[in-house]
Design a protein around this motif. Structure first.
Motif, PDB file in Angstrom:
ATOM      1  N   PHE A  57      64.995  57.484  -5.596  1.00  0.00           N
ATOM      2  CA  PHE A  57      66.448  57.499  -5.406  1.00  0.00           C
ATOM      3  C   PHE A  57      66.803  57.102  -3.971  1.00  0.00           C
ATOM      4  O   PHE A  57      67.655  56.242  -3.734  1.00  0.00           O
ATOM      5  CB  PHE A  57      66.937  58.918  -5.719  1.00  0.00           C
ATOM      6  CG  PHE A  57      68.411  59.108  -5.597  1.00  0.00           C
ATOM      7  CD1 PHE A  57      69.267  58.683  -6.612  1.00  0.00           C
ATOM      8  CD2 PHE A  57      68.956  59.723  -4.480  1.00  0.00           C
ATOM      9  CE1 PHE A  57      70.629  58.878  -6.510  1.00  0.00           C
ATOM     10  CE2 PHE A  57      70.322  59.916  -4.368  1.00  0.00           C
ATOM     11  CZ  PHE A  57      71.165  59.489  -5.387  1.00  0.00           C
ATOM     12  N   ILE A  58      66.113  57.708  -3.008  1.00  0.00           N
ATOM     13  CA  ILE A  58      66.372  57.385  -1.595  1.00  0.00           C
ATOM     14  C   ILE A  58      66.130  55.897  -1.342  1.00  0.00           C
ATOM     15  O   ILE A  58      66.896  55.228  -0.652  1.00  0.00           O
ATOM     16  CB  ILE A  58      65.491  58.265  -0.686  1.00  0.00           C
ATOM     17  CG1 ILE A  58      65.920  59.727  -0.820  1.00  0.00           C
ATOM     18  CG2 ILE A  58      65.588  57.820   0.771  1.00  0.00           C
ATOM     19  CD1 ILE A  58      65.067  60.693  -0.032  1.00  0.00           C
ATOM     20  N   ASP A  93      55.018  58.941  -3.601  1.00  0.00           N
ATOM     21  CA  ASP A  93      54.998  57.547  -4.040  1.00  0.00           C
ATOM     22  C   ASP A  93      55.939  57.245  -5.191  1.00  0.00           C
ATOM     23  O   ASP A  93      56.653  56.263  -5.178  1.00  0.00           O
ATOM     24  CB  ASP A  93      53.573  57.176  -4.477  1.00  0.00           C
ATOM     25  CG  ASP A  93      52.895  56.330  -3.434  1.00  0.00           C
ATOM     26  OD1 ASP A  93      53.498  56.163  -2.360  1.00  0.00           O
ATOM     27  OD2 ASP A  93      51.782  55.848  -3.690  1.00  0.00           O
ATOM     28  N   TYR A  94      55.912  58.082  -6.205  1.00  0.00           N
ATOM     29  CA  TYR A  94      56.684  57.727  -7.389  1.00  0.00           C
ATOM     30  C   TYR A  94      57.587  58.865  -7.857  1.00  0.00           C
ATOM     31  O   TYR A  94      58.038  58.879  -8.978  1.00  0.00           O
ATOM     32  CB  TYR A  94      55.755  57.277  -8.526  1.00  0.00           C
ATOM     33  CG  TYR A  94      54.611  58.213  -8.789  1.00  0.00           C
ATOM     34  CD1 TYR A  94      54.778  59.333  -9.596  1.00  0.00           C
ATOM     35  CD2 TYR A  94      53.351  57.986  -8.230  1.00  0.00           C
ATOM     36  CE1 TYR A  94      53.736  60.193  -9.828  1.00  0.00           C
ATOM     37  CE2 TYR A  94      52.311  58.861  -8.458  1.00  0.00           C
ATOM     38  CZ  TYR A  94      52.512  59.950  -9.267  1.00  0.00           C
ATOM     39  OH  TYR A  94      51.476  60.816  -9.496  1.00  0.00           O
ATOM     40  N   GLY A  95      57.840  59.836  -6.971  1.00  0.00           N
ATOM     41  CA  GLY A  95      58.756  60.917  -7.331  1.00  0.00           C
ATOM     42  C   GLY A  95      60.181  60.397  -7.428  1.00  0.00           C
ATOM     43  O   GLY A  95      60.558  59.437  -6.750  1.00  0.00           O
ATOM     44  N   ILE A  96      60.965  61.036  -8.271  1.00  0.00           N
ATOM     45  CA  ILE A  96      62.311  60.523  -8.544  1.00  0.00           C
ATOM     46  C   ILE A  96      63.195  60.626  -7.299  1.00  0.00           C
ATOM     47  O   ILE A  96      64.073  59.794  -7.076  1.00  0.00           O
ATOM     48  CB  ILE A  96      62.919  61.279  -9.746  1.00  0.00           C
ATOM     49  CG1 ILE A  96      64.047  60.460 -10.360  1.00  0.00           C
ATOM     50  CG2 ILE A  96      63.399  62.651  -9.364  1.00  0.00           C
ATOM     51  CD1 ILE A  96      64.445  60.961 -11.722  1.00  0.00           C
ATOM     52  N   GLN A 106      62.036  54.474   2.928  1.00  0.00           N
ATOM     53  CA  GLN A 106      61.015  55.311   2.305  1.00  0.00           C
ATOM     54  C   GLN A 106      61.321  56.784   2.609  1.00  0.00           C
ATOM     55  O   GLN A 106      61.483  57.157   3.766  1.00  0.00           O
ATOM     56  CB  GLN A 106      59.640  54.922   2.864  1.00  0.00           C
ATOM     57  CG  GLN A 106      58.508  55.828   2.428  1.00  0.00           C
ATOM     58  CD  GLN A 106      58.260  55.797   0.926  1.00  0.00           C
ATOM     59  OE1 GLN A 106      58.133  54.744   0.324  1.00  0.00           O
ATOM     60  NE2 GLN A 106      58.221  56.968   0.325  1.00  0.00           N
ATOM     61  N   GLY A 107      61.434  57.587   1.570  1.00  0.00           N
ATOM     62  CA  GLY A 107      61.707  59.009   1.754  1.00  0.00           C
ATOM     63  C   GLY A 107      60.516  59.720   2.361  1.00  0.00           C
ATOM     64  O   GLY A 107      59.428  59.161   2.464  1.00  0.00           O
ATOM     65  N   PRO A 108      60.708  60.964   2.816  1.00  0.00           N
ATOM     66  CA  PRO A 108      59.601  61.700   3.455  1.00  0.00           C
ATOM     67  C   PRO A 108      58.503  62.073   2.461  1.00  0.00           C
ATOM     68  O   PRO A 108      58.727  62.078   1.251  1.00  0.00           O
ATOM     69  CB  PRO A 108      60.283  62.961   3.987  1.00  0.00           C
ATOM     70  CG  PRO A 108      61.499  63.127   3.153  1.00  0.00           C
ATOM     71  CD  PRO A 108      61.937  61.755   2.749  1.00  0.00           C
TER      72      PRO A 108
END
Lengths: 297, 460
Positions: free
Chosen positions: A140-141, A133-136, A148-150
């Motif tokens: 970034f993606i 959810d809130y990882g950098i 939405q990144g994996p």
């Protein structure tokens, strides 16, 4: 008792024995004894409280029928993908770092820092970076590509790629230094001769650099394969229960669970021995085929 | 040569991982040298000679816990030693995750602490392996313990005859009883204009809960759910309320493949899959239910008494309710956890060890300390129903805790096992249902034989 050895000589022998005693004792107590014990235990059932019972090959029979054993074996083999990828990246890095530039040592240091960073702390940092959810990384993606990144650590298909990426980040620096040393060990006369013959940069790389680095390739492959088979810490931190559907568990993690969660010490020893033999065979195989492609100067 | 080195290197690592744990434990235990070694030498029956109540003794007590629990027990032990100046207690705290690893290594090395924590499947295993002291005779002769004033549900958890928990002799005293209740955020219910869920069992049902949860769930401007109606809904509660169970302890049959079980499991899965009122596994991975509840982003969330200190500081009002009842049975259920104090069979001071265990378990001062700090519901019935109920702190409906203990709380699933591999496998594989890959009915049908095999292998 007649003894022809003169006194000073005897003294020397005693001293020499004393000097070699610590490593020998260390080996006997911390390596050989547990090695023999675990071999014996692998044919027994032992929960640490009740006396061990001899069960023959039961542990091995169970192992080859256990779904989780195969799953963790597959996961471990999957992680081997990181070895060639890591080699390519480290080699490229090493070539980039192999220049006479001001401040190049700063860059080299930057790439080497992950190697000496404690793996537990690094794993915890990656846990934040890879957060769904809130990882950098996903942020970034989202910002660059608008998608939405994996779910890196939550999706069974993405857990292992996440581990590979982490492994690359932590591992390429060490191999880069090895390659750097290798590159600097190649005599410039080869390149000069090639230039005179009109070889392009690519041809020089392909026909001089790559073959002359082959002892290093070999070392990196062997160590990489062994290291991957023994990987444990990241999984222990990032996939505490084996990850979604056991997709993050490696063989060593499986051994750890059997030994220190369910206290099946005999069974865990059996798996550890199978792992050991597996690595032994693989390494033997690598040494055999190395004769065909590794050049010794 | 190189090959050989690798081979040894590998064996060394294998072996080191085992050795590290062993040596790590030893050094921890030997820190005060004299006690541990002297004890191991006469670990046999030479123990009964001097039970004089005032003789000197030194007891090792090992437990786990965070800083709060450590502080509580340091205080309790200090007051115990003040009360009995000749009785020394050496207290060791281990981080929870490493506790059983350390304990089992100590047992294997014959350095078992005199008094220590044990619970659940591990307790069963310890009794079966003959590690624990049978406390039945001490209980009968002790004037410290009035069994009529201790929760039977707590005490019975430590009776074990090798197959059934609750039958046979006593091997431990409860450290606590942990009723798993359902907390709710009053402010969110007020904002949605909803009445609070009932504290009485059977009044609030699954259907009502889903309806409420739908009204409590809100989305943000990006279209993502911001506040969830409910999180971490207890599967145990749902299954038991619906009349299902994991295992029949009398026959050892895994019973997850019943329609009642499947229906309950589907109900829990649908909270996120169909009704979208509960965080999905992905959402949980990103931010777990606890964090969300504490941030005021979840309306209903399970809690145990030990969560109270953390929840007292929350900026919103909260209370606890009975778990919603299944519409099929009209009943509700939840689990009642417990951890116990047990005594090593090889202790040099069985009387003193029992005295320490009963002090920690049942002494009025220590029990009071425990509930005032929000660690537990008192083990003493009169205290729990008296001053504990009158306590002026959230949750207001403390009766729910008592109801769970007395009425609809059940031992956790693992209580019938010595080894929880089958249950761990169940939880691992259950993700297929939570993420919608399989329906609960399909899953339990495929899973039953697998679990049955694991259960049979490890629990005979």
């Amino acid at each position: 008792m007649k003894n022809k050895t003169p006194g000073y000589r005897r003294k020397e022998i005693i001293w020499s024995l004393l000097f070699i005693a610590p490593p020998i004792l260390g080996f006997l107590i911390f390596s050989l004894t547990p090695l023999v014990t675990s071999f014996g235990l692998s044919f027994m059932s032992w929960d640490m409280f009740t006396p061990a019972k001899f069960t023959g090959v039961e542990n091995f029979r169970y192992m080859f029928a256990d779904e989780k054993f195969y799953k963790s074996l597959f996961n471990t083999v999957f992680l081997l993908l990181g070895v060639p990828i890591g080699m390519i990246i480290s080699l490229v890095l090493a070539i980039l770092m192999n220049r006479q530039l001001k401040g190049i040592s700063i860059f080299r240091t930057i790439y080497y820092i992950p190697v000496i960073s404690p793996i537990i702390a690094v794993s915890l940092l990656w846990q934040w970076l890879l957060n769904y959810d809130y990882g950098i990384i996903n942020e970034f993606i989202w910002n660059i590509f608008g998608i939405q990144g994996p779910n890196w650590l939550g999706d069974p298909d993405w857990v292992k790629p996440s581990f590979i990426i982490m492994g690359l980040w932590g591992g390429v620096g060490g191999n880069m230094v090895l390659y750097l040393a290798g590159l600097q060990g190649i005599s410039s006369s080869y390149y000069e001769a090639a230039q005179v013959d009109g070889a392009s940069r690519w041809h020089q790389f392909k026909h001089i650099t790559l073959p002359l680095l082959s002892p290093i390739h070999f070392y990196v492959v062997v160590m990489g394969v062994i290291g991957t088979f023994q990987s444990f810490s990241q999984m222990y931190i990032l996939a505490a229960d084996g990850g979604p559907e056991y997709s993050g568990a490696t063989i060593v993690y499986y051994i750890f669970q059997e030994a220190f969660k369910y206290f099946n010490m005999g069974y865990a020893s059996a798996v550890a021995w199978v792992l050991g033999i597996l690595i032994f065979i693989l390494t033997l195989f690598q040494f055999r085929i190395s004769k065909r492609w590794v050049y010794q100067e | 040569m190189f090959r050989k080195r690798k081979w040894f290197g590998l064996s060394l690592t294998m072996v080191l991982s085992f050795m590290l744990v062993l040596s790590g434990c030893n050094s921890g235990n030997n820190s005060d040298g004299n006690s541990a070694d002297s004890k191991t030498q006469n670990n046999t029956e030479a123990t009964t000679e001097t039970p004089g109540s005032d003789s000197k003794s030194q007891i090792e007590f090992m437990g786990w816990g965070g800083d709060t629990e450590k502080a509580v027990f340091e205080k309790l032990i200090a007051s115990y030693m003040k009360k009995y100046p000749n009785k020394k207690v050496k207290y060791t705290v281990v981080p929870p995750a490493e506790y059983y690893q350390k304990l089992d290594t100590l047992i294997a090395a014959k350095k078992t602490p005199d008094v220590f924590y044990a619970g659940g499947a591990h307790f069963n295993k310890l009794v079966s392996s003959g590690v624990l002291l049978n406390l039945e005779s001490y209980l009968k002769s002790s004037e410290l313990v009035d069994t009529n004033n201790v929760w039977k549900q707590g005490l019975d958890r430590y009776r074990y005859d090798g197959t059934t928990v609750g039958a046979g002799d006593l091997y431990g005293l409860p450290k606590d009883v942990g009723p798993w209740a359902l907390a709710y955020n009053k402010d969110l219910f007020d904002k949605a204009g909803l009445p609070y869920p009932s504290a009485k069992a059977g009044e609030y049902t699954w259907d009502q809960m889903v309806a409420d949860a739908k009204k409590l769930t809100t989305t943000n401007e990006r279209g993502k759910i911001d506040t969830f109606g409910v999180a971490a809904y207890s599967l145990e509660s749902a299954v038991w309320a619906n009349g299902g169970d994991w295992v029949d302890p009398s026959t050892g049959k895994i019973t997850i493949d019943t329609p009642e079980f499947a229906e309950a499991m589907q109900f829990v899965a649908d909270l996120s899959l169909v009704h979208k009122v509960s965080p999905s596994p992905d959402d949980e991975k990103a931010q777990n239910g606890y964090t969300r509840f504490v941030a005021g982003k979840v309306a209903m969330f399970p809690m145990g008494p030990w969560d109270q200190p953390g929840f007292w500081d929350l900026p919103f009002q909260w209370d606890i309710a009975a778990w919603p009842a299944s519409p099929n049975t009209g009943k509700t259920a939840t689990w009642l956890g417990s951890l116990g104090f047990v005594v090593s069979k090889n202790t040099k001071y069985p009387e003193d060890s029992f005295a320490l265990a009963s002090y920690l378990s049942l002494d009025r001062d220590s029990q009071k300390e425990n509930y005032v700090l929000g660690q537990a519901v008192p083990n003493l019935i009169d205290m729990a129903k008296g001053e504990f109920m009158a306590m002026d702190k959230a949750p207001k409906s403390r009766q729910v805790f008592i109801d769970i203990i007395e009425d609809y709380g059940r031992p956790p699933i693992e209580v019938s096992s010595k080894n929880t591999k089958w249950l761990d496998t169940f939880w691992q594989d259950a993700s297929q249902v939570w993420n919608g890959q399989k329906t609960a009915a399909e899953f339990v049908k495929a899973e039953q034989p697998k679990l049955q095999k694991l259960y049979d292998e490890n629990n005979k």
